[in-house]
Design an enzyme around this catalytic site. Structure first.
Site, PDB file in Angstrom:
ATOM      1  N   ARG A 213       0.659  -1.271  -0.021  1.00 40.05           N
ATOM      2  CA  ARG A 213       0.085   0.028   0.174  1.00 40.05           C
ATOM      3  C   ARG A 213       0.691   1.152  -0.019  1.00 40.05           C
ATOM      4  O   ARG A 213       0.585   2.333  -0.716  1.00 40.05           O
ATOM      5  CB  ARG A 213      -0.969   0.012   1.237  1.00 40.05           C
ATOM      6  CG  ARG A 213      -2.053  -0.904   1.337  1.00 40.05           C
ATOM      7  CD  ARG A 213      -2.912  -0.670   2.244  1.00 40.05           C
ATOM      8  NE  ARG A 213      -2.590  -1.299   3.688  1.00 40.05           N
ATOM      9  CZ  ARG A 213      -2.915  -2.508   3.871  1.00 40.05           C
ATOM     10  NH1 ARG A 213      -3.608  -3.283   3.101  1.00 40.05           N
ATOM     11  NH2 ARG A 213      -2.614  -3.247   5.147  1.00 40.05           N
ATOM     12  N   PHE A 229     -11.021  -4.447  -6.766  1.00 37.52           N
ATOM     13  CA  PHE A 229     -10.905  -5.359  -5.606  1.00 37.52           C
ATOM     14  C   PHE A 229     -10.542  -4.722  -4.336  1.00 37.52           C
ATOM     15  O   PHE A 229      -9.830  -5.181  -3.562  1.00 37.52           O
ATOM     16  CB  PHE A 229     -10.253  -6.711  -5.593  1.00 37.52           C
ATOM     17  CG  PHE A 229     -10.415  -7.433  -7.048  1.00 37.52           C
ATOM     18  CD1 PHE A 229     -11.638  -8.246  -7.196  1.00 37.52           C
ATOM     19  CD2 PHE A 229      -9.678  -7.082  -8.166  1.00 37.52           C
ATOM     20  CE1 PHE A 229     -11.715  -8.657  -8.401  1.00 37.52           C
ATOM     21  CE2 PHE A 229      -9.928  -7.884  -9.379  1.00 37.52           C
ATOM     22  CZ  PHE A 229     -11.139  -8.526  -9.371  1.00 37.52           C
ATOM     23  N   ASP A 251     -15.463  -2.817  -5.906  1.00 37.77           N
ATOM     24  CA  ASP A 251     -15.316  -3.897  -5.193  1.00 37.77           C
ATOM     25  C   ASP A 251     -17.025  -4.407  -5.479  1.00 37.77           C
ATOM     26  O   ASP A 251     -17.797  -3.650  -5.473  1.00 37.77           O
ATOM     27  CB  ASP A 251     -15.278  -3.951  -3.878  1.00 37.77           C
ATOM     28  CG  ASP A 251     -14.724  -5.180  -2.984  1.00 37.77           C
ATOM     29  OD1 ASP A 251     -13.406  -5.414  -3.019  1.00 37.77           O
ATOM     30  OD2 ASP A 251     -15.676  -5.893  -3.020  1.00 37.77           O
ATOM     31  N   ASP A 301      -6.124  -6.550  -6.985  1.00 41.10           N
ATOM     32  CA  ASP A 301      -5.606  -7.223  -5.829  1.00 41.10           C
ATOM     33  C   ASP A 301      -6.770  -8.212  -5.512  1.00 41.10           C
ATOM     34  O   ASP A 301      -7.359  -8.133  -4.631  1.00 41.10           O
ATOM     35  CB  ASP A 301      -5.435  -6.534  -4.848  1.00 41.10           C
ATOM     36  CG  ASP A 301      -4.791  -7.356  -3.436  1.00 41.10           C
ATOM     37  OD1 ASP A 301      -4.576  -8.311  -3.475  1.00 41.10           O
ATOM     38  OD2 ASP A 301      -5.220  -6.693  -2.092  1.00 41.10           O
ATOM     39  N   CYS A 341      -2.837 -13.619  -4.628  1.00 45.46           N
ATOM     40  CA  CYS A 341      -2.515 -14.405  -3.079  1.00 45.46           C
ATOM     41  C   CYS A 341      -2.709 -15.771  -3.125  1.00 45.46           C
ATOM     42  O   CYS A 341      -3.058 -16.332  -2.112  1.00 45.46           O
ATOM     43  CB  CYS A 341      -3.376 -13.599  -2.048  1.00 45.46           C
ATOM     44  SG  CYS A 341      -5.281 -13.666  -2.460  1.00 45.46           S
TER      45      CYS A 341
HETATM   46  N1  SAH Z   1      -7.071  -4.863  -2.046  1.00 44.34           N
HETATM   47  C1  SAH Z   1      -7.734  -5.303  -0.619  1.00 44.34           C
HETATM   48  C2  SAH Z   1      -8.014  -6.732  -0.329  1.00 44.34           C
HETATM   49  C3  SAH Z   1      -8.654  -7.399  -1.686  1.00 44.34           C
HETATM   50  S1  SAH Z   1      -9.646  -8.901  -1.125  1.00 44.34           S
HETATM   51  C4  SAH Z   1      -6.943  -4.689   0.377  1.00 44.34           C
HETATM   52  O1  SAH Z   1      -5.724  -4.234   0.454  1.00 44.34           O
HETATM   53  O2  SAH Z   1      -7.399  -4.679   1.382  1.00 44.34           O
HETATM   54  C5  SAH Z   1     -10.763  -9.208  -2.567  1.00 44.34           C
HETATM   55  C6  SAH Z   1     -11.963  -8.277  -2.695  1.00 44.34           C
HETATM   56  O3  SAH Z   1     -12.343  -8.668  -3.879  1.00 44.34           O
HETATM   57  C7  SAH Z   1     -12.650  -8.636  -1.768  1.00 44.34           C
HETATM   58  O4  SAH Z   1     -13.269  -7.436  -1.200  1.00 44.34           O
HETATM   59  C8  SAH Z   1     -14.007  -9.160  -2.303  1.00 44.34           C
HETATM   60  O5  SAH Z   1     -15.319  -8.549  -2.177  1.00 44.34           O
HETATM   61  C9  SAH Z   1     -13.690  -8.441  -4.017  1.00 44.34           C
HETATM   62  N2  SAH Z   1     -14.170  -9.209  -5.126  1.00 44.34           N
HETATM   63  C10 SAH Z   1     -14.111 -10.784  -5.006  1.00 44.34           C
HETATM   64  N3  SAH Z   1     -14.932 -10.693  -6.318  1.00 44.34           N
HETATM   65  C11 SAH Z   1     -14.842  -9.764  -6.943  1.00 44.34           C
HETATM   66  C12 SAH Z   1     -15.351  -9.348  -8.132  1.00 44.34           C
HETATM   67  N4  SAH Z   1     -15.518 -10.446  -9.309  1.00 44.34           N
HETATM   68  N5  SAH Z   1     -15.404  -8.031  -8.835  1.00 44.34           N
HETATM   69  C13 SAH Z   1     -15.431  -7.257  -7.652  1.00 44.34           C
HETATM   70  N6  SAH Z   1     -14.853  -7.505  -6.378  1.00 44.34           N
HETATM   71  C14 SAH Z   1     -14.627  -8.661  -5.933  1.00 44.34           C
END
Ligand code: SAH
Length: 397
Positions: A213, A229, A251, A301, A341
């Site tokens: 970050r 995401f 998201d 992510d 991940c």
């Molecule tokens: N980048 C974030 C962590 C991401 S975790 C951080 O740094 O805190 C993955 C995220 O993807 C989750 O919040 C989940 O709700 C979202 N997600 C999963 N599939 C998705 C999709 N198809 N489109 C949008 N968001 C999605």
């Protein structure tokens, strides 16, 4: 007498290298009648003592090692020693980065297979994912109570992988009381983040991306940023702090986006420069492409696409797809921060996928930085599986 497991001839090699897992097919015979979570000695075919661990009758990983020291007994004191060691190993980092949220225990890599513990200010969250962790819950809570007097200890073992160990999902209070006010942590010397302990992802938050970050923020001065995401929007917080002209957080989860907005407010950032889009990123990126949108910085992510080897091919297609779309949306000289991940995705394979995605998008691209999980998520040298988060910073022309 302690039960024991004798391995098939030749299967002692990984244990001699201190890898903590014993697969079911490596077991020749079991002496005694251990129940799930019971302590067992692990012996080579010739009877050499290899390690002391716990038994998991339903799992393909039939036993996992607690200790490679023959004189070490598995009792309450063992868990306190392991967790004291884990805490000592993080003191410098906590101090240097002003952390009130950090991973205290990274399971196998901290010598406690199946035990993940995250600290969020005055709340300690445990995820107990193995029969051994389940058996020793009380000892773990006792150790945490002595290391964090007065803290609330909360369990978030509401994850499906527990089934593999024959365990049901569990969550709830283990000690103390949950604070009535929202839980807020600080990281990177002063960035404040709201944590949803009871219903957030994993144990509530993605502590592992902390360094990344901060790195992302450095690329954002005056830039238009797309944070895909976004979960609770913390890459977006750093982008705004880094001077982004606009940040779009995308998201599917409405509750995550609600927290994302609050996180921007909590850090006194200019909300007029932030947008929160509830959308499926796969669709949103295509819509943006059709609309001719473009960005200077894109963060990708996504959640774990591969939970098992059988899912790896599908996962590769998913990563390739979103990375290609991201390259298509980047302005010349723009920067993509892209992550995986999935533990099953190696760094090499991930780099190939990103390279293929750039190729398909018809872009020249350069890797500027290689990123990993933060140092409070260490990787045991005997346990390379502990390396799960990898990322690339890529500039596209
Ligand atoms: N980048 C974030 C962590 C991401 S975790 C951080 O740094 O805190 C993955 C995220 O993807 C989750 O919040 C989940 O709700 C979202 N997600 C999963 N599939 C998705 C999709 N198809 N489109 C949008 N968001 C999605």
């Amino acid at each position: 007498m302690t039960s024991s497991i004798t391995l098939v001839a030749g299967r002692e090699k990984s244990l001699l290298r201190r890898h903590p897992w014993v697969f079911s097919r490596a077991v020749d015979r079991v002496q005694g009648q251990p129940n799930a979570g019971d302590t067992v000695d692990i012996l080579s075919h010739k009877g050499q003592w290899l390690g002391r661990g716990f038994y998991s009758p339903q799992s393909q990983i039939r036993a996992r090692v607690w200790t490679f020291d023959r004189n070490e007994h598995i009792d309450e004191a063992f868990f306190l020693r392991r967790l004291e060691r884990a805490k000592a190993g993080r003191e410098d980092l906590i101090h240097e980065q002003g952390l009130t949220g950090y991973r205290l225990c990274a399971a196998e890599s901290d010598g406690l297979p199946g035990v993940t513990i995250d600290v969020y200010a005055n709340v300690v969250v445990c995820q107990l994912l193995s029969t051994g962790a389940e058996r020793w819950r009380k000892a773990i809570v006792a150790a945490l109570t002595s290391l964090y007097p007065g803290a609330c200890i909360y369990e978030r073992s509401d994850v499906a992988v527990r089934k593999k160990e024959g365990l049901k999902e569990r969550k709830g209070l283990l000690a103390g009381t949950l604070p009535t006010e929202p839980v807020v942590i600080e990281e990177n010397n002063g960035v404040r983040i709201l944590i949803d302990v009871e219903t957030g992802h994993k144990t509530g938050f993605y502590l592992d991306q902390r360094d990344n970050r901060r790195i992302a923020g450095r690329y954002c001065q005056g830039k238009r940023v797309l944070n895909c995401f976004s979960y609770t929007g913390t890459f977006g917080v750093y982008a705004l702090k880094g001077g982004a002209s606009e940040v779009v957080n995308a998201d599917v989860s409405e509750s995550a986006l609600a927290l994302a907005k609050q996180n921007a407010e909590l850090n006194q950032l200019d909300l007029s420069r932030a947008r929160f889009e509830q959308a499926d990123v796969f669709k949103l990126l295509r819509e943006y492409r059709e609309q001719g949108e473009s960005f200077d910085v894109i963060v990708l992510d996504p959640p774990k696409f591969a939970e098992s080897k059988a899912q790896l091919n599908g996962a590769c297609r998913g990563y390739k797809d979103i990375n290609m779309l991201a390259f298509q949306l980047l302005n010349p000289g723009g920067v993509l921060l892209t992550f995986s991940c999935s533990g099953l995705m190696t760094s090499d394979l991930f780099q190939k996928i990103v390279a293929d995605a750039a190729l398909d998008a018809g872009r020249d691209a350069q890797i500027l930085e290689r990123l990993n999980q933060a140092a409070d998520h260490p990787i045991g040298t005997a346990y390379p599986e502990g390396h799960y988060l990898k990322g690339l910073v890529v500039r596209a022309w």
